[in-house]
Design an enzyme around this catalytic site. Structure first.
Site, PDB file in Angstrom:
ATOM      1  N   VAL A 136       5.305  26.553  23.609  1.00  0.00           N
ATOM      2  CA  VAL A 136       5.440  27.946  23.233  1.00  0.00           C
ATOM      3  C   VAL A 136       6.265  28.773  23.975  1.00  0.00           C
ATOM      4  CG1 VAL A 136       3.508  29.732  22.995  1.00  0.00           C
ATOM      5  CG2 VAL A 136       2.552  27.372  22.520  1.00  0.00           C
ATOM      6  N   GLY A 154      -4.800 -21.172 -13.924  1.00  0.00           N
ATOM      7  CA  GLY A 154      -5.926 -20.909 -13.117  1.00  0.00           C
ATOM      8  C   GLY A 154      -6.533 -19.408 -13.024  1.00  0.00           C
ATOM      9  N   VAL A 197      -8.044 -16.311  -9.824  1.00  0.00           N
ATOM     10  CA  VAL A 197      -8.372 -16.046  -8.256  1.00  0.00           C
ATOM     11  C   VAL A 197      -9.696 -15.508  -8.432  1.00  0.00           C
ATOM     12  CG1 VAL A 197      -7.589 -14.909  -6.441  1.00  0.00           C
ATOM     13  CG2 VAL A 197      -5.859 -15.756  -8.356  1.00  0.00           C
ATOM     14  N   ASP A 213       8.484 -11.117  -5.013  1.00  0.00           N
ATOM     15  CA  ASP A 213       7.787 -10.263  -5.570  1.00  0.00           C
ATOM     16  C   ASP A 213       7.088  -9.387  -4.251  1.00  0.00           C
ATOM     17  OD1 ASP A 213       5.128 -10.059  -7.928  1.00  0.00           O
ATOM     18  OD2 ASP A 213       6.577  -8.748  -7.566  1.00  0.00           O
TER      19      ASP A 213
END
Length: 848
Positions: A222, A568, A570, A705
């Site tokens: 300040v 498959g 998940v 990815d």
């Protein structure tokens, strides 16, 4: 002219220092949250996180807080922080909680030994708390706190149960100042009215007219105004913003102030905000003499530095900052004598521009302009000239001539290389095709549209983009197998982008999997393949060829379907009593009697024999990944059909969904009813992603990815993104044969099918861009998929027409430079994950 580059460390400004430090978002780990006691395991210290409902919803002490007030919740911030704001909340527990603290005290410590009770500007210790169980109550800390440890002591005015959740808001205390010692301030009498010029917020001790061992108003951020009798705070006394001394009362011609820092620094500039209300006998100091002590046990350096203050324009009564050059002298302790120029001296704020020496470079190579006098509260690097030695002019002249000659040779080499490259590109343009340097096959102007054409597919290596990983073999393989010959690497590219490379280049031996002599494995969770270099016979000494832990199938309780792929699905499952399964080798932190959530990859019973073999190979490969920021394989079920792999699952979901439902916490503090995320929290999460990728790259594994959709919270790099319909729009489908995350892919991946650790670095740059954009839009959202592919071609041609992702609003330029280096056209010039992790851990926090 060579110059030195320094990291400048300056005190934070209150207006810039209101970021959440990590209780709510988990940046502060459970191990750093402790308490004097807890009512039960489900109300222990780690549950005291603002807006979180884990366990039974909050931290609740075991003992009563009335009348002793001795129970506390402690947060360790690991380093000194500047704290401007705190938030508290009661135990809501979905409407069942009834406990909250109506008030509390704060205590803090910089070293863990000396504890200080916080008081507001009027000397009050008790802080108003909560009125119900659910609202967040924020408290501005005036004065602010500089501390590493903070304790919350809940209070009550009667016997009652209390519970607490908290958050801290601030930023790193980069200045490194631990304490300063100065004479106590004096009282000035103006027209019979007292003006108190004492350091009212000093948190150290006072003895014999000297305050020591603490910090106060000289470092609270300040700045006092022109009229020192007026203050910026309501209901405080005249003179509050200044610490002032009378020459007569002090009995000497100078004010001695000593500054103690955490460690040795190079000090370049001291800036002192001083009052100059000369009509009241107040003037800026006339001279400063500073001594420097490089270490606690070392003697004072000699000679002292003496600096005269220009006395022109002293008729102007305005307060002003006085900048004093300190010449880059190293010190851990500074002692400065400020000489009186009149009857009174008033100082509001003192700040230092100091830093650690990083490297030598040309000033013109910096991305930000160089300035020898940076503005207050600005932390951009600035250049300081190397001290000259008059006795070595001949050596300097010879060095300059050698440098000029080398520079001219470099310019000539670049010109010749550009001419050669233009000839090559011209030839390519005339022939109407682009050449894959790595494999020698040709494809037309839109390579992706041709790459999977049946007539071409047999002539090129498998082009794959797994949401899983491209991995080397599990045991004992020759890492040179499957690698292309060194001479097939493309030649280095001229004309690197104008931003600097932030790390040494990749070594030439970085393997490029999925390019030659590979075994293709079909991933279960995505309609894609991933590749592993050709397997050799296992080494008899290979230590990591251990059987996969077999888990009993009956312990898996189905919860919901997460996604599916070609071979498959998940599933999200629960293991009801994980402690009862000795085969689970992962170090769980699960309370007794609580189930464990897991992700289960299930191979369809009608899958082909090749798919079954690939599934088992995938399990063996994934079992090698043991890192705190990588999803771990917990076990398999392969004794009967269907074959299953069991991996970790994070209850908090993926990073993309988490960030997209939040707004960035700005400098005005948190916003009610809107979940927020702070810049330090984003950088901490990015650092964890970089740490996980550093581990993968150390094993020469290629992810292919990397994106926020494939990072779970707390940060674990995963592979489920491609299998989820939620993210179907992030993948580009090519004639039904493959889906590619082209917006995250390096140009050589799109055009050549070349996947390396360097292309993972490119994807990390895009992931970091996603995070700093708070996942509010797709990368290159203004481009169609075809335009993204065209942009990859512009990177190949390198005519300056390639498009980069723009800098997010919250992103500092230095961090954006890191992103740009990840997107360097030449993969060898992209930074390593080790460098990225180091940068995010050490430097990025200081850029706010």
């Amino acid at each position: 002219m060579l110059r030195s580059l320094f990291l400048i460390l300056v005190p934070p400004s209150l207006s810039q220092c209101r970021y959440a430090l990590g209780m709510e978002d988990g940046t502060i780990p459970d191990s750093d949250i402790t308490a004097s006691s807890a009512w039960s395991d489900s109300t222990e210290a780690k549950h005291g996180r603002l807006s979180k409902g884990e366990g039974d919803g909050a931290w609740c002490p075991a003992g009563a807080v009335f009348p002793s007030a001795s129970e506390y919740l402690q947060v360790d911030l690991r380093s000194l922080h500047f704290l401007a704001l705190v938030g508290t909340q009661g135990r809501h527990a979905d409407g069942h909680g009834r406990e909250f603290a109506r008030s509390y005290r704060l205590r803090y410590s910089r070293d863990g030994r000396t504890w200080i009770t916080w008081k507001d500007r009027w000397g009050q210790e008790v802080v108003s708390g909560n009125e119900n169980t659910y609202d967040v109550v924020l408290k501005d800390l005036g004065p602010p706190i500089v501390a590493r440890y903070v304790r919350f002591y809940p209070l009550a005015d009667r016997v009652m149960s209390v519970c607490l959740r908290v958050e801290l808001y601030g930023c790193l205390w980069n200045d490194g100042l631990l304490m300063y010692t100065a004479p106590v301030g004096h009282v000035m009498h103006l027209s019979g009215s007292p003006v108190y010029l004492n350091d009212s917020t000093y948190d150290g001790s006072i003895e014999s007219g000297v305050q020591f061992g603490g910090l106060g108003q000289l470092f609270d951020g300040v700045l006092g105004g022109n009229d020192f009798t007026e203050t910026k705070e309501l209901r405080v006394w005249p003179g509050y913003d200044y610490l002032g001394w009378s020459r007569e009362a002090l009995g000497q011609g100078s004010v001695d102030i000593e500054f103690h820092f955490e460690k040795t620094r190079s000090f370049h500039t001291m800036q002192v905000h001083s009052n100059n209300h000369h009509t009241q006998g107040v003037r800026v100091f006339s001279k400063v003499e500073c001594q420097f002590k490089p270490g606690l046990l070392l003697p004072w350096s000699s000679p002292p530095l003496s600096l005269a203050v220009p006395l022109e324009d002293l008729k102007d009564p305005s307060s002003r900052p006085i900048s004093l050059p300190l010449g880059g002298r190293p010190a851990q302790i500074l002692r400065c004598q400020f000489a009186f120029a009149d009857r009174w001296m008033l100082i509001s704020e003192i700040s230092f521009f100091s830093g650690t020496h990083l490297s030598f470079t040309s000033c013109t190579s910096l991305s930000s302009p160089c300035s020898s006098h940076p503005p207050l509260f600005h932390s951009s690097p600035f250049c300081l000239p190397v001290a000259k030695d008059d006795s070595s002019n001949t050596a300097i002249l010879i060095g300059c001539l050698v440098g000029i000659i080398l520079l001219l040779l470099a310019v000539i080499a670049v010109i010749l290389w550009r001419q050669y490259w233009k000839k090559i590109l011209g030839k390519v343009k005339e022939e109407g095709f682009q050449h894959d340097f790595q494999n020698g096959y040709h494809y037309m102007s839109h390579p992706l549209s041709q790459l999977f054409h049946p007539s071409l597919h047999s002539s090129i290596p498998p082009f794959t983009t797994s949401s899983l990983l491209s991995l080397p073999p599990a045991c004992g393989m020759d890492l040179e197998k499957g690698l292309p010959p060194t001479q097939e690497e493309p030649p280095p590219y001229p004309d690197a982008p104008p931003y600097p490379a932030l790390s040494p280049p990749f070594p030439a031996s970085v393997p490029h999997y999925a390019e030659a002599d590979i075994v293709s494995l079909q991933g279960v969770s995505g309609n894609n393949t991933y590749a592993v270099p050709a397997l050799t016979s296992p080494s008899p000494t290979a230590a990591d060829c251990t059987p996969l832990p077999e888990l009993p199938r009956h312990c898996l309780v189905f919860k919901e379907k997460l996604g599916e792929g070609q071979f498959g699905e998940v599933h999200l499952c629960e293991i009801e009593s994980p402690q009862d399964l000795p085969n689970l080798e992962f170090p769980f932190n699960v309370r007794k009697g609580r189930p464990l959530l897991v992700a289960v990859k299930i191979l369809r019973p009608d899958a082909s024999k090749n798919a079954r073999n690939d599934f088992l190979k995938e399990g063996k490969i994934l079992s090698r990944l043991k890192d705190p920021n990588i999803i771990s394989l917990l076990g398999v079920c392969v004794s009967s059909d269907p074959l299953c792999m069991v991996t970790e699952y994070m209850e908090s979901g993926d990073l993309n969904q988490y960030l997209s439902h939040r707004v960035l916490l700005d400098k005005t503090g948190p916003t009610h009813n809107t979940p927020t995320i702070s810049y330090p929290a984003l950088i901490a999460m990015a650092s964890q992603i970089a740490s996980g990728m550093k581990f993968l790259s150390s094993l020469n594994f290629v992810h292919r990815d990397l994106a926020t959709r494939n990072c779970l919270r707390p940060i674990k790099i995963a592979d489920f993104g491609m299998s989820r319909n939620l993210y179907a729009g992030d993948y580009y489908r090519i004639q039904g044969r493959a889906v590619l995350p082209i917006r995250w892919m390096a140009w050589e991946c799109i055009l050549m099918g070349k996947f390396t650790t360097a292309s993972d670095v490119w994807a990390f740059g895009v992931t970091l861009w996603e995070m700093l954009s708070v996942c509010q839009e797709q990368p290159y959202s203004n481009l169609t998929d075809e335009q993204v592919i065209d942009n990859a071609g512009e990177f190949f041609r390198d005519h300056g027409r390639q498009v980069y992702l723009s800098r997010p609003d919250v992103c500092p330029q230095g961090l954006y430079d890191l992103m740009l280096s990840c997107w360097n056209r030449d993969c060898k010039l992209r930074p390593s994950f080790a460098h990225i992790h180091s940068f995010l851990t050490e430097d990025a926090m200081n850029m706010v």
